[in-house]
Scaffold this motif. Structure first.
Motif, PDB file in Angstrom:
ATOM      1  N   ALA A 109      39.055  37.948  31.796  1.00 40.75           N
ATOM      2  CA  ALA A 109      37.752  38.559  32.067  1.00 40.75           C
ATOM      3  C   ALA A 109      36.748  38.207  30.971  1.00 40.75           C
ATOM      4  O   ALA A 109      35.563  38.017  31.233  1.00 40.75           O
ATOM      5  CB  ALA A 109      37.892  40.075  32.190  1.00 40.75           C
ATOM      6  N   MET A 110      37.224  38.100  29.726  1.00 41.40           N
ATOM      7  CA  MET A 110      36.308  37.736  28.628  1.00 41.40           C
ATOM      8  C   MET A 110      35.864  36.284  28.753  1.00 41.40           C
ATOM      9  O   MET A 110      34.704  35.959  28.495  1.00 41.40           O
ATOM     10  CB  MET A 110      36.989  37.989  27.278  1.00 41.40           C
ATOM     11  N   VAL A 133      35.682  34.660  31.643  1.00 41.71           N
ATOM     12  CA  VAL A 133      34.776  34.635  32.790  1.00 41.71           C
ATOM     13  C   VAL A 133      33.413  35.200  32.387  1.00 41.71           C
ATOM     14  O   VAL A 133      32.367  34.631  32.740  1.00 41.71           O
ATOM     15  CB  VAL A 133      35.368  35.418  33.984  1.00 41.71           C
ATOM     16  N   ALA A 134      33.407  36.299  31.617  1.00 40.47           N
ATOM     17  CA  ALA A 134      32.135  36.908  31.200  1.00 40.47           C
ATOM     18  C   ALA A 134      31.309  35.913  30.386  1.00 40.47           C
ATOM     19  O   ALA A 134      30.099  35.737  30.634  1.00 40.47           O
ATOM     20  CB  ALA A 134      32.410  38.169  30.381  1.00 40.47           C
ATOM     21  N   LEU A 139      30.177  33.020  32.724  1.00 36.15           N
ATOM     22  CA  LEU A 139      29.128  33.442  33.663  1.00 36.15           C
ATOM     23  C   LEU A 139      27.791  33.530  32.940  1.00 36.15           C
ATOM     24  O   LEU A 139      26.750  33.141  33.483  1.00 36.15           O
ATOM     25  CB  LEU A 139      29.463  34.803  34.287  1.00 36.15           C
ATOM     26  N   TRP A 185      24.704  33.228  35.353  1.00 36.85           N
ATOM     27  CA  TRP A 185      25.004  34.004  36.559  1.00 36.85           C
ATOM     28  C   TRP A 185      25.195  35.495  36.297  1.00 36.85           C
ATOM     29  O   TRP A 185      25.384  36.266  37.230  1.00 36.85           O
ATOM     30  CB  TRP A 185      26.264  33.455  37.251  1.00 36.85           C
ATOM     31  N   ALA A 186      25.234  35.913  35.035  1.00 36.91           N
ATOM     32  CA  ALA A 186      25.408  37.341  34.730  1.00 36.91           C
ATOM     33  C   ALA A 186      24.889  37.631  33.324  1.00 36.91           C
ATOM     34  O   ALA A 186      24.744  36.707  32.520  1.00 36.91           O
ATOM     35  CB  ALA A 186      26.876  37.751  34.836  1.00 36.91           C
ATOM     36  N   LEU A 187      24.622  38.885  33.037  1.00 41.80           N
ATOM     37  CA  LEU A 187      24.160  39.324  31.708  1.00 41.80           C
ATOM     38  C   LEU A 187      22.898  38.602  31.232  1.00 41.80           C
ATOM     39  O   LEU A 187      22.795  38.231  30.063  1.00 41.80           O
ATOM     40  CB  LEU A 187      25.261  39.137  30.659  1.00 41.80           C
ATOM     41  N   ASP A 243      20.037  39.589  30.550  1.00 41.08           N
ATOM     42  CA  ASP A 243      19.219  40.247  29.528  1.00 41.08           C
ATOM     43  C   ASP A 243      19.829  40.170  28.127  1.00 41.08           C
ATOM     44  O   ASP A 243      19.258  40.665  27.175  1.00 41.08           O
ATOM     45  CB  ASP A 243      18.926  41.704  29.924  1.00 41.08           C
ATOM     46  N   SER A 244      21.012  39.519  28.008  1.00 42.61           N
ATOM     47  CA  SER A 244      21.577  39.294  26.666  1.00 42.61           C
ATOM     48  C   SER A 244      21.578  37.793  26.402  1.00 42.61           C
ATOM     49  O   SER A 244      21.716  37.001  27.335  1.00 42.61           O
ATOM     50  CB  SER A 244      23.006  39.812  26.601  1.00 42.61           C
ATOM     51  N   VAL A 248      26.573  37.104  23.354  1.00 40.60           N
ATOM     52  CA  VAL A 248      27.821  37.273  24.107  1.00 40.60           C
ATOM     53  C   VAL A 248      28.957  36.486  23.447  1.00 40.60           C
ATOM     54  O   VAL A 248      30.060  37.012  23.243  1.00 40.60           O
ATOM     55  CB  VAL A 248      27.629  36.838  25.584  1.00 40.60           C
TER      56      VAL A 248
END
Lengths: 170, 148
Positions: free
Chosen positions: A41-42, A44-45, A48, A53-55, A57-58, A63
């Motif tokens: 998951a880390m 993928v996070a 992404l 494709w995600a996050l 705003d950071s 990240v």
């Protein structure tokens, strides 16, 4: 040479008792899968975020740097469990085509890290300052997703190959 | 008329299904764990729990849907064995509890700032429930006994 080392390894007391234990072996397997979920998951996070494709705003840098150590710890957990599973059936795994493919994919992961470390991961602040996510970072993220997904699938495949007769289990 | 389940006769089909199952649950459970660790004060500290939840809620749900549907197909290959198996039964109880918990109490703890102690407790319960689901799944193949 390698094979005789593996036969020696799997017959060390901790590994031979792990192999023959009815419950400890599946517990290690379940811990392996739990650690894979966390580590995966880390990965993928991060990927992404790098693909945009995600996050949103950071920043990418934020990240990558925050997850760097948690990812390392997750990998060590999954790797330790994986090593225990391997060491208890080292000879069988030596012949296992899926296991060999998995090790090859880990080599590719290492090459991926060497290729992209300087341009993407080492200085994510510079990468993040660029107006659009550079193509190189997107490529690194896409390849990383593919490699880890491949490792996950061949990892499941290992269990499908029956051990051959004449193993030197003691 | 009796129709053979094609998955029961195809080892490759079954193995591919398992890959989907693992990838799906790893995504769903791992993303939830990321959020749980944030509630525990580990990981993405610069983001609020709500921010992390919003960023990944569709990925988590997507992983869960893939895992559940591939799981239903896996179940269909040998329903008699599964529904009597203790590992499977415990897994199903934990799964239902984990999903209910995730979309009720867990969601509230993430989106409304709770006292840190309460949020930590919620995170621990969530982690234990989801890891129990994984353990239950592995033990289906170990505990061969079940209800009769």
């Amino acid at each position: 040479m390698l094979l005789s080392f593996l036969i020696w390894l799997e017959n060390l007391t901790p590994f031979s008792s792990l192999r023959s234990s009815a419950y400890v072996y599946p517990i290690v397997l379940a811990l392996h899968l739990s650690a894979i979920s966390l580590f995966g998951a880390m990965i993928v996070a991060t990927d992404l975020r790098m693909l945009g494709w995600a996050l949103f705003d950071s920043s990418i840098a934020d990240v990558i740097t925050q997850l760097r150590w948690p990812k390392r710890i997750g990998f060590i957990l999954a790797g330790t469990c994986g090593f225990l599973l391997f060491a208890s059936k080292a000879e069988e795994y030596y012949y296992n085509a899926f296991f060999r493919t998995k090790m090859l994919l880990f080599v590719l992961v290492a090459i991926h890290a060497l290729v992209f470390r300087r341009s993407v991961y080492a200085d994510p602040i510079k990468v993040a300052r660029l107006p659009l996510v550079p193509r190189r970072a997107r490529l690194a993220a896409a390849l990383s997703l593919l490699l880890w997904l491949g490792i996950l699938c061949v990892g499941r495949g290992i269990g499908y190959v029956a051990g051959r007769p004449g193993m030197h289990f003691r | 008329m009796w129709i053979e389940n094609p998955l029961s006769t195809s080892p490759t089909g079954f193995a591919v299904l398992e890959c989907f199952h693992i990838a799906g649950f790893a995504l769903a459970i791992g993303m939830t764990a990321l959020l749980d660790f944030r509630l525990l004060g580990i990981g993405l500290q610069n983001q609020s729990p709500a921010q992390i939840a919003r960023a990944f809620e569709w990925w988590t749900l997507g992983g869960l849907v893939v895992a559940v549907f591939s799981g239903l197909l896996i179940f269909s290959t040998d329903p008699d064995m599964y529904y009597l198996n203790w590992g499977f039964l415990i897994k199903m109880v934990c799964l239902v509890l984990a999903i209910l918990f995730n979309y009720t109490i867990h969601k509230r703890a993430v989106f409304r700032p709770w006292a840190p102690g309460a949020a930590r407790l919620v995170a621990c319960i969530s982690l234990i429930l989801w890891v129990s689901v994984i353990f239950g799944g592995i033990f289906i193949a170990v505990i061969r006994t079940g209800l009769t």
